[in-house]
Design a protein around this motif. Structure first.
Motif, PDB file in Angstrom:
ATOM      1  N   PHE A 241     112.333  75.936 -17.654  1.00  0.00           N
ATOM      2  CA  PHE A 241     111.406  76.106 -19.090  1.00  0.00           C
ATOM      3  C   PHE A 241     112.916  77.224 -20.014  1.00  0.00           C
ATOM      4  CE2 PHE A 241     107.936  76.257 -15.996  1.00  0.00           C
ATOM      5  CZ  PHE A 241     107.611  74.678 -16.452  1.00  0.00           C
ATOM      6  N   TYR A 242     112.797  76.308 -21.125  1.00  0.00           N
ATOM      7  CA  TYR A 242     114.092  76.967 -21.989  1.00  0.00           C
ATOM      8  C   TYR A 242     113.518  76.657 -23.177  1.00  0.00           C
ATOM      9  CZ  TYR A 242     116.353  75.628 -17.820  1.00  0.00           C
ATOM     10  OH  TYR A 242     116.585  75.408 -16.480  1.00  0.00           O
ATOM     11  N   PRO A 243     112.701  78.096 -24.170  1.00  0.00           N
ATOM     12  CA  PRO A 243     112.875  77.789 -25.258  1.00  0.00           C
ATOM     13  C   PRO A 243     113.794  78.072 -26.413  1.00  0.00           C
ATOM     14  CG  PRO A 243     111.838  79.783 -23.984  1.00  0.00           C
ATOM     15  CD  PRO A 243     112.978  78.881 -23.626  1.00  0.00           C
ATOM     16  N   GLU A 244     113.778  77.033 -27.104  1.00  0.00           N
ATOM     17  CA  GLU A 244     114.630  76.685 -28.397  1.00  0.00           C
ATOM     18  C   GLU A 244     115.212  77.707 -29.164  1.00  0.00           C
ATOM     19  OE1 GLU A 244     116.109  73.525 -31.893  1.00  0.00           O
ATOM     20  OE2 GLU A 244     113.879  73.770 -30.734  1.00  0.00           O
ATOM     21  N   GLY A 245     116.817  78.262 -28.936  1.00  0.00           N
ATOM     22  CA  GLY A 245     117.588  78.846 -29.426  1.00  0.00           C
ATOM     23  C   GLY A 245     117.490  79.664 -28.573  1.00  0.00           C
ATOM     24  N   GLY A 246     116.878  80.294 -27.618  1.00  0.00           N
ATOM     25  CA  GLY A 246     116.813  81.052 -26.722  1.00  0.00           C
ATOM     26  C   GLY A 246     115.329  81.705 -25.880  1.00  0.00           C
ATOM     27  N   TYR A 247     114.332  81.932 -27.181  1.00  0.00           N
ATOM     28  CA  TYR A 247     113.154  82.970 -27.108  1.00  0.00           C
ATOM     29  C   TYR A 247     111.956  82.927 -27.333  1.00  0.00           C
ATOM     30  CZ  TYR A 247     117.513  86.220 -25.324  1.00  0.00           C
ATOM     31  OH  TYR A 247     117.884  87.005 -25.302  1.00  0.00           O
ATOM     32  N   LEU A 248     110.809  82.523 -26.683  1.00  0.00           N
ATOM     33  CA  LEU A 248     109.709  82.586 -26.797  1.00  0.00           C
ATOM     34  C   LEU A 248     109.196  83.957 -27.855  1.00  0.00           C
ATOM     35  CD1 LEU A 248     107.291  80.925 -24.654  1.00  0.00           C
ATOM     36  CD2 LEU A 248     108.177  79.956 -26.525  1.00  0.00           C
ATOM     37  N   VAL A 249     108.520  83.829 -28.742  1.00  0.00           N
ATOM     38  CA  VAL A 249     108.147  85.024 -30.117  1.00  0.00           C
ATOM     39  C   VAL A 249     106.091  84.465 -30.426  1.00  0.00           C
ATOM     40  CG1 VAL A 249     108.937  85.974 -32.425  1.00  0.00           C
ATOM     41  CG2 VAL A 249     110.786  84.761 -30.994  1.00  0.00           C
ATOM     42  N   THR A 250     106.161  85.773 -30.190  1.00  0.00           N
ATOM     43  CA  THR A 250     104.980  86.232 -30.899  1.00  0.00           C
ATOM     44  C   THR A 250     104.328  85.456 -32.260  1.00  0.00           C
ATOM     45  OG1 THR A 250     104.746  87.849 -29.249  1.00  0.00           O
ATOM     46  CG2 THR A 250     102.602  87.662 -31.440  1.00  0.00           C
ATOM     47  N   GLY A 251     103.453  84.685 -32.313  1.00  0.00           N
ATOM     48  CA  GLY A 251     103.157  84.158 -33.556  1.00  0.00           C
ATOM     49  C   GLY A 251     103.972  83.094 -34.153  1.00  0.00           C
ATOM     50  N   LEU A 252     105.504  82.576 -33.484  1.00  0.00           N
ATOM     51  CA  LEU A 252     106.276  81.779 -34.116  1.00  0.00           C
ATOM     52  C   LEU A 252     105.943  80.678 -33.632  1.00  0.00           C
ATOM     53  CD1 LEU A 252     109.041  83.674 -35.326  1.00  0.00           C
ATOM     54  CD2 LEU A 252     107.431  83.368 -36.956  1.00  0.00           C
ATOM     55  N   ASN A 253     105.944  78.906 -33.734  1.00  0.00           N
ATOM     56  CA  ASN A 253     106.121  78.077 -33.379  1.00  0.00           C
ATOM     57  C   ASN A 253     107.432  77.964 -32.503  1.00  0.00           C
ATOM     58  OD1 ASN A 253     106.019  74.951 -33.278  1.00  0.00           O
ATOM     59  ND2 ASN A 253     103.960  75.645 -32.188  1.00  0.00           N
TER      60      ASN A 253
ATOM     61  N   LEU B 276     113.193  65.520 -17.765  1.00  0.00           N
ATOM     62  CA  LEU B 276     113.317  65.839 -18.703  1.00  0.00           C
ATOM     63  C   LEU B 276     112.015  66.376 -19.992  1.00  0.00           C
ATOM     64  CD1 LEU B 276     117.233  65.660 -20.284  1.00  0.00           C
ATOM     65  CD2 LEU B 276     116.124  67.416 -19.269  1.00  0.00           C
ATOM     66  N   GLY B 277     111.548  66.975 -20.673  1.00  0.00           N
ATOM     67  CA  GLY B 277     110.303  67.068 -21.286  1.00  0.00           C
ATOM     68  C   GLY B 277     110.939  68.231 -22.416  1.00  0.00           C
ATOM     69  N   SER B 278     108.971  68.304 -23.064  1.00  0.00           N
ATOM     70  CA  SER B 278     109.209  69.481 -23.729  1.00  0.00           C
ATOM     71  C   SER B 278     107.417  68.973 -24.330  1.00  0.00           C
ATOM     72  CB  SER B 278     110.144  69.123 -25.134  1.00  0.00           C
ATOM     73  OG  SER B 278     109.928  67.977 -25.561  1.00  0.00           O
ATOM     74  N   PHE B 279     107.156  70.865 -25.411  1.00  0.00           N
ATOM     75  CA  PHE B 279     105.776  71.172 -25.170  1.00  0.00           C
ATOM     76  C   PHE B 279     106.088  72.193 -26.220  1.00  0.00           C
ATOM     77  CE2 PHE B 279     106.745  73.047 -21.979  1.00  0.00           C
ATOM     78  CZ  PHE B 279     105.608  75.073 -21.764  1.00  0.00           C
ATOM     79  N   GLN B 280     105.156  71.748 -27.398  1.00  0.00           N
ATOM     80  CA  GLN B 280     105.408  72.598 -28.527  1.00  0.00           C
ATOM     81  C   GLN B 280     104.363  73.867 -27.901  1.00  0.00           C
ATOM     82  OE1 GLN B 280     107.283  72.902 -31.481  1.00  0.00           O
ATOM     83  NE2 GLN B 280     107.908  70.768 -30.980  1.00  0.00           N
ATOM     84  N   LEU B 281     104.865  75.116 -28.445  1.00  0.00           N
ATOM     85  CA  LEU B 281     103.860  76.296 -28.310  1.00  0.00           C
ATOM     86  C   LEU B 281     104.201  77.803 -28.931  1.00  0.00           C
ATOM     87  CD1 LEU B 281     102.139  77.730 -25.753  1.00  0.00           C
ATOM     88  CD2 LEU B 281     104.376  78.494 -24.793  1.00  0.00           C
ATOM     89  N   THR B 282     102.908  78.380 -29.714  1.00  0.00           N
ATOM     90  CA  THR B 282     102.660  79.425 -30.349  1.00  0.00           C
ATOM     91  C   THR B 282     102.179  80.848 -29.604  1.00  0.00           C
ATOM     92  OG1 THR B 282     102.693  78.325 -32.471  1.00  0.00           O
ATOM     93  CG2 THR B 282     102.645  80.399 -32.817  1.00  0.00           C
TER      94      THR B 282
END
Length: 807
Positions: free
Chosen positions: A156-168, A207-213
């Motif tokens: 799993f690869y967040p775009e830009g590098g990281y998941l950040v709390t509160g940011l989609n 390959l696939g993707s999803f959105q997460l906040t």
């Protein structure tokens, strides 16, 4: 303190300065190799063309001229290797495959010494299947027969590098080691309390993707179910504060959106973009804001991978994103056949055209192969020079079936998949923190030829380095000799030289060696060891060039017929009269004498002295051994300055002196002691002129005992003040055999069943006109696949295919 910056503009200037140094002075090199076929059998020839390029501009590299090419078996042992010299953008080569090779996936690896400054992952590597001549020569590999795991390995690869709390943010999903046809999977995203958030499914390439906040204090996982079983995959843990960078690519622009939940916002952050080290844009946010957007016009970019990096206000890289830039083709290459449909054993004319959008001829270098399309099934999705230079060579990891993204069908879907591919890879030719602190470290030099390097030391204690005079002697097409003093550390370096095959090299060192009284007694020569071969890193997955052998047994049978026919009696040929051969067992003395004759190039001397037959002669050098030979006169020079100033006359003339086939002076010849001499040949005027060009006054040739040793670069003879060894030169590529049926005489002709109908490793299109070539078809009817690969003078890769029909 040396690498800290007082403001973002200092950081920007430092990065741009280092990137400029990297892209203009310390640029990397790339190699691409086109082979005539994607797979082979034992006993066949691998014909190839190696392109050596500037890794930034893709134009001719001005650094290296030496390419190392290796063929490696599945046990990571090198079974064939070549050292190739090139003065242009490409060089030809070939490997003759042994007839006893077993089935296996062999690795073709190529690199320059200079390329070793970066990871070996950036060497050119191409996996080549090779079939044994007979089926069943290799046990089946359990890995190939294994059933795909029911629950694959997911990343799993967040775009830009990281998941950040509160940011989609968008998260890419990838089935590890997936290929184009990997079975899709469906999964759900949950928090650790089991609350369902969203779902995802994979497509081609896994390959696939999803959105997460992400929410404060929560962690997340993916769940994949099959029947009554489920597997849980943890997602990266979200950061409490940080940055999210999202990108998208349209027909005209690259859009970049950056958001943060940090209190200081985005003030003084730097966004920088580069392509292969060339800076293409930069932007510093001077306002205090929590989000910003940029649009970069694609007209300012080039084809290939774009690397976008975000540096925060403490000058650290905090987000990174790769996108691929597709632009409208500026170059139109074509390979045309005249006629496109032809009969057997008829001429086919080949025309190569490379033009820009204005119709102007673009100077280029290309290589062309024509192969039997029935037996050699080319995978249209496999890699080629275009996918390698613009995509795979600039990424970490491997993109399989890369040409899938360059084919014209379903463009929108392919762009989506390629963008997900960019999210799951990283550009790692350098790591930013190391790059900013140290720049590009270069421990390995570019090679422009063959060098003879070393240093001189005292032969007696304390054995430290010493300054000396040195002399190099060898014979290639002619006699070569050069002298130079060492530096203050005793180091010397001769070269660069360019020669083929193997030559005998003689190096001397000592005091006053250019005088009549050289002193070699207290000098030892230490040669610099040969460049150590880099270790082998093989990806145990399908490489981007992998080709499946669709009709393995048909190909094996046809190839075996061709290979064996090269050694088989042709019943249609002319029968020669019977010849009776007789032989006798050679004695040990006769064998030794044969070896001696080989060393002398089989020229018979007028007189030969075998030193071992003299017993303990007591002579300190060779003069005492030859003093009783008829026609030899030894005496002091008329103007002798010392008691050691002698001259030798052979039948009243001044002979030349050779030591292990290398021409030397009398003074040097006298440094060889009797104990080191195997035999001496004296060759009178007639003999010498026959065996040694221009030596009309006779020859005295000394052959040492240690000088009879053979081998690669091994030392043949080493003693005080001199060293004698063999040096391997560059490989001289063979010519691909292409029969000319227009000029063949009538009579029995062997059946022609070539699988590779034509191979031309270098066709040059100059600025004045397009290029042309021709070849003849074989006896086999059917369809033939024509593949052209190459590079323009300006660094644009060329790939074009077509078909030839033989009726």
């Amino acid at each position: 303190m040396a690498f800290s910056y007082s403001d973002p503009y200092s950081l920007k200037n430092s990065i741009i300065h280092k990137l400029t140094d990297y892209s203009t002075i310390k640029y990397p090199e790339k190699i691409y190799i086109q082979t005539d076929k994607p797979y082979y059998t034992a006993g066949e020839n691998i014909w190839f063309s190696a392109y050596l390029l500037n890794g930034v501009t893709h134009t001719t590299s001005l650094k290296s001229s030496v390419i190392y090419v290796e063929l490696i078996n599945e046990r990571d042992s090198i079974i064939k290797e070549q050292k190739i010299f090139t003065e242009s953008v490409s060089a030809k080569g070939d490997f003759a495959l042994p007839m006893d090779l077993p089935d296996g996936n062999y690795l073709l690896r190529a690199y320059t010494n200079y390329m070793r400054n970066q990871s070996r992952e950036f060497f050119f590597k191409k996996e080549i299947p090779i079939l044994s001549l007979y089926a069943g020569d290799k046990k089946e590999d359990a890995e190939n027969d294994s059933i795909e795991d029911e629950f694959p390995d997911l990343g799993f690869y967040p775009e830009g590098g990281y998941l950040v709390t509160g940011l989609n943010n968008r998260v890419a999903v990838k089935i590890q080691n997936a290929d184009l046809r990997t079975n899709p999977i469906v999964g759900t995203i949950e928090d650790t309390q089991g609350n369902r958030i969203t779902e995802f499914n994979t497509m081609e390439f896994g390959l696939g993707s999803f959105q997460l906040t992400p929410e404060q204090g929560k962690e997340y996982q993916a769940v994949v179910s099959s029947g009554d079983e489920s597997v849980v995959y943890p997602l990266p843990i979200p950061l409490e504060t940080g940055y999210v960078m999202n990108t998208s690519v349209s027909e005209t622009d690259v859009s970049i959106n950056v958001r943060t939940n940090k209190k200081e916002g985005l003030k003084n952050v730097l966004i920088l973009g580069h392509q292969r080290g060339l800076t293409v844009f930069d932007f510093i946010q001077e306002k205090s804001t929590n989000s910003m957007s940029l649009k970069i016009p694609k007209r300012e970019l080039i084809d290939g991978v774009l690397n976008i990096v975000l540096f925060d206000n403490s000058e650290k890289p905090v987000a990174e994103r790769l996108v691929y830039i597709h632009k409208k083709e500026a170059i139109s290459p074509s390979v045309k056949l005249f006629p496109s449909t032809v009969g057997t054993r008829e001429r086919v004319n080949v025309g190569v055209e490379v033009k820009d959008k204005w119709g102007t001829v673009v100077p280029s270098t290309v290589s062309i192969s024509v192969t039997d399309a029935t037996l050699v099934k080319h995978n249209q999705n496999a890699g080629n020079i275009k996918t390698w230079l613009l995509l795979n060579s600039d990424l970490r990891g491997t993109i399989k079936s890369p040409n899938y993204f360059f084919l014209p069908e379903e463009v929108s879907k392919k762009n989506q998949l390629l963008d997900l591919t960019m999210m799951t890879h990283g550009w790692r030719r350098f790591i930013w923190q190391e790059f900013l602190e140290e720049g590009t470290i270069q421990n390995f030099e570019a090679e422009d030829g063959i060098y003879f390097n070393g240093n001189t030391r005292n032969l007696k204690a304390p054995y430290n380095n010493k300054t000396s005079e040195t002399k190099l002697t060898f014979r290639t097409d002619g006699f070569y000799q050069e002298s130079q003093p060492t530096d203050k550390n005793g180091c010397f370096s001769y070269g660069p030289f360019v020669f083929n095959d193997t030559i005998d090299v003689f190096i001397q060192a000592g005091d006053n060696i250019s005088s009549q009284n050289p002193d070699f007694n207290n000098t030892n020569i230490i040669l610099t060891p040969s460049i150590e071969r880099p270790g082998i890193i093989r990806d145990r997955i399908i490489t981007p060039f992998k080709q499946q052998i669709t009709y393995a047994e048909s190909y094996r049978h046809k190839s075996r017929t061709n290979v064996i026919s090269n050694y088989k009696f042709d019943e249609k040929g002319e029968m020669l009269d019977e010849v009776l051969l007789s032989a006798k067992v050679k004695t040990e003395e006769e064998k030794v004498e044969m070896e001696r004759n080989k060393r002398t190039r089989s020229f018979q001397p007028s007189h030969r002295i075998i030193v071992g037959e003299f017993g303990n002669h007591g002579a300190s050098d060779f003069m005492g051994l030859i003093s009783n030979v008829p026609g030899i006169r030894i005496g002091k020079k008329g103007n002798a300055e010392t008691s050691q100033d002698f001259e030798i006359n052979l039948r009243g003339m001044k002979p030349a002196f050779f030591l292990d086939n290398i021409k030397v002076t009398l003074e040097i010849a006298r440094t060889v002691s009797q104990a080191d001499i195997d035999f001496i040949d004296i060759r009178n005027t007639g003999h010498a002129s026959a065996g040694y060009a221009l030596e009309a006054q006779g020859v005295i040739a000394i052959y040492t005992k240690k000088g009879s040793r053979r081998g690669g670069n091994s030392i043949k003879n080493s003693k005080a003040g001199s060293i004698n060894f063999k040096s391997n030169g560059f490989y001289s590529a063979r010519e691909f055999f292409s029969p000319d049926y227009a000029s063949e005489q009538k009579g029995p002709i062997r059946q022609d069943q070539r699988i590779t109908l034509y191979w031309n490793p270098k066709i040059i299109v100059n600025k004045h006109r397009n290029a042309s070539a021709s070849f003849f078809t074989s006896d086999e009817k059917g369809s033939y696949f024509v593949e052209m690969e190459g590079i323009t003078e300006t660094g644009v890769p060329i790939y074009q295919t077509t078909f030839l029909e033989v009726e």
